[in-house]
Scaffold this active site. Sequence first.
Site, mmCIF file in Angstrom:
data_model
loop_
_atom_site.group_PDB
_atom_site.id
_atom_site.type_symbol
_atom_site.label_atom_id
_atom_site.label_comp_id
_atom_site.label_asym_id
_atom_site.label_seq_id
_atom_site.Cartn_x
_atom_site.Cartn_y
_atom_site.Cartn_z
ATOM 1 N N CYS A 70 0.817 -1.218 0.000
ATOM 2 C CA CYS A 70 0.000 0.000 0.000
ATOM 3 C C CYS A 70 0.850 1.267 0.000
ATOM 4 C CB CYS A 70 -0.985 -0.059 1.172
ATOM 5 S SG CYS A 70 -2.464 0.920 0.918
ATOM 6 N N HIS A 98 -3.649 -5.819 2.030
ATOM 7 C CA HIS A 98 -3.490 -5.970 3.473
ATOM 8 C C HIS A 98 -4.135 -7.290 3.869
ATOM 9 C CE1 HIS A 98 -2.262 -1.820 4.103
ATOM 10 N NE2 HIS A 98 -3.264 -1.419 3.347
ATOM 11 N N ARG A 109 -13.181 5.197 -2.874
ATOM 12 C CA ARG A 109 -12.088 4.458 -2.270
ATOM 13 C C ARG A 109 -12.312 2.952 -2.426
ATOM 14 N NH1 ARG A 109 -8.440 6.471 1.410
ATOM 15 N NH2 ARG A 109 -7.515 4.869 2.743
#
Lengths: 420, 242
Positions: free
Chosen positions: B94, B195, B129
Amino acid sequence: MSAHPDPAAPSASLNARAKLAVTAGKAAAAVSRAAGRGSGSVIGGRVALKLDPELLSRVSEGLDVILVSATNGKTTTTRLIAEALKAAGPVVSNALGANMPAGITSALADSGEARFGVIEVDEKYLNQVARATHPKAIALLNLSRDQLDRSSETRMLAENWREGLAGSEAVIIANADDPLVTWAASSCKKVIWVAAGQAYKEDAWSCPSCGGVMQRPDEEWFCPSCGFRRPQPHWALQGEFVVDPQGNPWPIRLQLPGRANLSNATSTAAVVSVFGVHPQIALQRMESVQAVAGRYESVVVHGREVRLLLAKNPAGWLETFSLIDPAPAPVVLSVNALSADGTDTSWLWDVDYERLVGHPVFVMGQRKLDLAVRLEVAGVQFQVVDSIQQAVAMAPQGRIEAIANYTAFQQLRRDVANVN
Amino acid sequence: MSESALRLVWIYPDLLSTYGDRGNVLVVERRARQRRLEVERIDVRSDQPVPTSGDIYLIGGGEDRPQRLAGERLRQDPGLGRAIENGAIVFAVCAGYQILGHEFIDDRGERTAGLGLLDVWSTRGESKRNVGDIVAEPDPRLGLPTLTGFENHQGVTHLGQGVSPLARVSVGGGNGTGDGTEGAWRDTVFGTYLHGPIMARNPIVADLLIKLALDVSALPPVDNTWYDALRSERIAAAQSAS
């Protein structure tokens, strides 16, 4: 809370529109309760706020309002402050933890003869609620990572508090051991600093002011780049004593367990002293508080004692591990990832489950497999179960410590209630 | 690899450890020790120099401001670049992935230089997002099974000629470029938006890094029961939700 002749009747000081709003809100709450959807305080407040958006301001008129916000401990501290403040006058409070504007409005609409309104506020709504209620005091306990998939970053919360509270007339009671809380409070006019401790420090290595790397010798902290540092505290938690601004130690004897509650009691003593309640009186009154909204409650399941513990984020889990019975006390862990919990479970890796080595551990909840992998990597012995009943049946002797995150905790309370 | 122990370097836990990134460090460490390897773990705070002699370097995710600070500090530090020249393995997630590239958008909305260690550059997405479970099929040359993870980012990462996509997304956003790519890699340097943490959901990725560090083609087997159960559950949950 004081007696009121008709608890359903709005206070006489509200105008006609506000009265209608409160009454409509109560009707909605009654419908919600009848439909079995919880206490109804949130839906009632929501209906009322829609009818009169300024209702929160109106219902708080005439009250000395105290706001309590934090990542962890706000429900318990609100309860402790409410209990201690009763020494100075009748209190109304959102004791059930409905901590957003609708739930707060609903709680204050029942203020009756109360002199004080002790209000738990969700971190994200603090500025809004502070603007509406003109609080006399605001307690800021701690800030750390929580529900990363939907809440804003921790430092941004501190920055928002800082901007929103800058002009406030309230006395701010703030934890000097938490750099983010200190940053939020340090632009305020009147601040009482409390050395209330900080167990989880992983969100406090970066200076909230300039981004420098924080130095933390002993209990001090400072930024070598910009000089931002821990303020000199007025009140302090030392061991199991509250030390007041004159340096007098007062023993804390709570029924609530753990370091975090000693910290909450210290902040409470500092808050109520603003309203003239002596720390000795305050601490005596806090002794009566047992379970708060089911947290720390001991129940009996199939003849076994089970203690229900809520832990919602890494800081909360760390505090909880420090208060459970030593190994080999059996431990049940339950984790969900519904929207109210945050749907991202990666925070499990910020929790030191290595501390459970030596305990027989049972894992359950919607995300028990995430827990299983976490415990496997931590080297903890565990078994995966489907229910608290199954865990209880398999657990070796000793009080069972059941630790759960938000909706898993609610589920656990329902489950043990149904068993009994 | 150094003579005695596997040197596992975690870059900037004070800034880039927001989404359980410690999990990647713990899983690599655990799986190396299960193969009876000695592990020397080195956590490098952002006021400390990055060592050049590590075997595996892990960089995590973080929010916008810590990402800018981490980028500023790593640009001043030649350690990571030298380590890669020495053949070290780097795995970044990320915000860390974006920092490895040529540039990214910082918390002030400005284009900020990255380290240029991966031929990628990142912009900010216009659409909503990317948050949620992600499933992706890895580059077959890596010998990895289906990847599962959790993504949470606004950034969009564009790939240059010097890298290959790490995977092709079947559920989720990935690089966000609309071409279905996820992550990037070249030789021993890897970047991803996954993640979860990714190593906990995909322990074979941890094994891949260890194999590259040891320069071996296989490792002794370990018990993957719970990892496999978690993988199946998350892949099925992501597929049924999409």
